[in-house]
Design an enzyme around this catalytic site. Structure first.
Site, PDB file in Angstrom:
ATOM      1  N   HIS A 194       0.828  -1.213   0.000  1.00 29.86           N
ATOM      2  CA  HIS A 194       0.000   0.000   0.000  1.00 29.86           C
ATOM      3  C   HIS A 194       0.861   1.262   0.000  1.00 29.86           C
ATOM      4  CE1 HIS A 194      -2.717  -2.942   2.200  1.00 29.86           C
ATOM      5  NE2 HIS A 194      -3.328  -2.716   1.055  1.00 29.86           N
TER       6      HIS A 194
ATOM      7  N   GLY B 248      -6.087  -5.995  -2.179  1.00 32.35           N
ATOM      8  CA  GLY B 248      -6.357  -7.409  -1.961  1.00 32.35           C
ATOM      9  C   GLY B 248      -7.062  -8.006  -3.155  1.00 32.35           C
TER      10      GLY B 248
END
Length: 339
Positions: free
Chosen positions: A66, A118
């Site tokens: 991230h 994800g």
């Protein structure tokens, strides 16, 4: 109105692995460095990099993948250290759900994920196993993956071994079932990455804040290192102090999570160069990073010696798997020592 307070945003509500941040506050280590730190919890874990990157918050916690993607998207954030190194991350599921160690068993299943990356990871994996993203149903769950699996809202979901996997195991025990029925398809194995470093939890900071406050960043990390050293040397005492400050930690479930997190804590806080190279390449493979992307991390503000990198990271991962299985069975606080 101006303030000298430094804001620090967790990656979710207080969790067992946030203990070094809270200990640095509880034990006065921040105060010893003349720092006033406001520890904040987000209402949405996906907001962290945007809030830190926009300068609305000074510092925070986020996973490596991230952090890379945030900078690539124009949010000026940099990793200044590591909190939790390579926790096993994968698709958690229960025995009897129709899911097996074969990735293709996920066809038609409802797969939960925390945030958009994800889903990107699972979508990319489908290409390698003769499937497409249309072969499964994606369900955004935030941090409620284990809860939704147990409720039957989803069939499986992305989680980490020391948090969501523990939640599933303990729920099975309460139902009188075998905790070994909580399974995980590890993403690093499915994607042949050779490490779980994409989910390493990092201390990140806004680039402008770093540039304008280099000494504050150094002092922050010095306090965190002191708290980490104390926690690793005295885990039971540290856990009790954290629980006194955060009563929500005072449960058997959270204690078991902390025990399982214990081996993953970074002792040195150093960003591992090899891990950043691997995840940088993985990010390009996921099409979330441009080909010329340069990883956004620095060890400049860590004022103690950098440790030697592990010679054989894949062997280390195998040993960690055995270590965590032992911790699952026996509990307690034990670090993995590599010869």
């Amino acid at each position: 109105m101006s303030t000298n307070k430094i804001t620090f945003l967790l990656n979710w509500e207080a969790a067992p692995y946030h203990i070094p941040v809270y200990l640095a506050n509880i034990k006065g280590y921040f105060k010893d460095e003349n720092l006033d730190i406001a520890i904040l919890e987000p209402s949405n874990p996906s907001d962290v990099t945007e809030l830190v990157g926009s300068g609305k918050v000074d510092m925070g916690l986020k996973a490596m993948v991230h952090t890379l993607a945030a900078k690539a998207r124009g949010f000026p954030v940099t990793s200044i250290g590591s909190l939790l190194d390579e926790p096993f991350t994968g698709i958690c599921y229960l025995e009897g759900s129709g899911i097996t160690s074969d990735f293709q068993s996920l066809k038609g299943k409802r797969i939960g994920y925390v945030g958009e990356f994800g889903k990107i990871q699972v979508d990319e994996l489908t290409k390698h196993y003769g499937m497409t993203p249309d072969d499964y149903v994606a369900v955004r769950c935030g941090m409620n993956v284990a809860k939704y699996i147990l409720e039957g809202t989803i069939d499986c979901g992305i989680g980490i071994e020391c948090i969501q996997q523990v939640e599933l195991e303990e729920a099975l025990k309460e139902q009188g079932k075998d905790s070994n029925d909580a399974k995980m398809l590890r993403i690093d194995k499915l994607a042949e990455l050779g490490c779980c470093c994409f989910c390493t939890i990092l201390y990140i900071a806004n680039d402008k804040f770093i540039a304008e406050n280099p000494q504050a960043v150094k002092k922050f990390l010095k306090a965190i290192k002191r708290a980490t050293d104390y926690m690793l040397a005295h885990p039971r005492e540290a856990w009790a102090e954290y629980g006194n400050f955060k009563p929500t930690m005072q449960t058997d479930l959270n204690t078991k999570k902390f025990q399982r997190c214990y081996a993953y804590f970074s002792e040195s806080l150093y960003n591992v160069h090899r891990d950043w190279r691997k995840v940088n390449n993985y990010g390009k493979r996921l099409d979330i990073l441009p080909e010329n992307y340069v990883p956004n991390y620095t060890n400049e503000y860590l004022s103690w010696p950098e440790p030697k990198e592990v010679d054989d990271p894949e062997k280390a991962q195998d040993l960690m798997l055995k270590h965590q299985e032992e911790c699952k069975t026996c509990g307690g606080y034990k670090r993995l020592v590599l010869a």
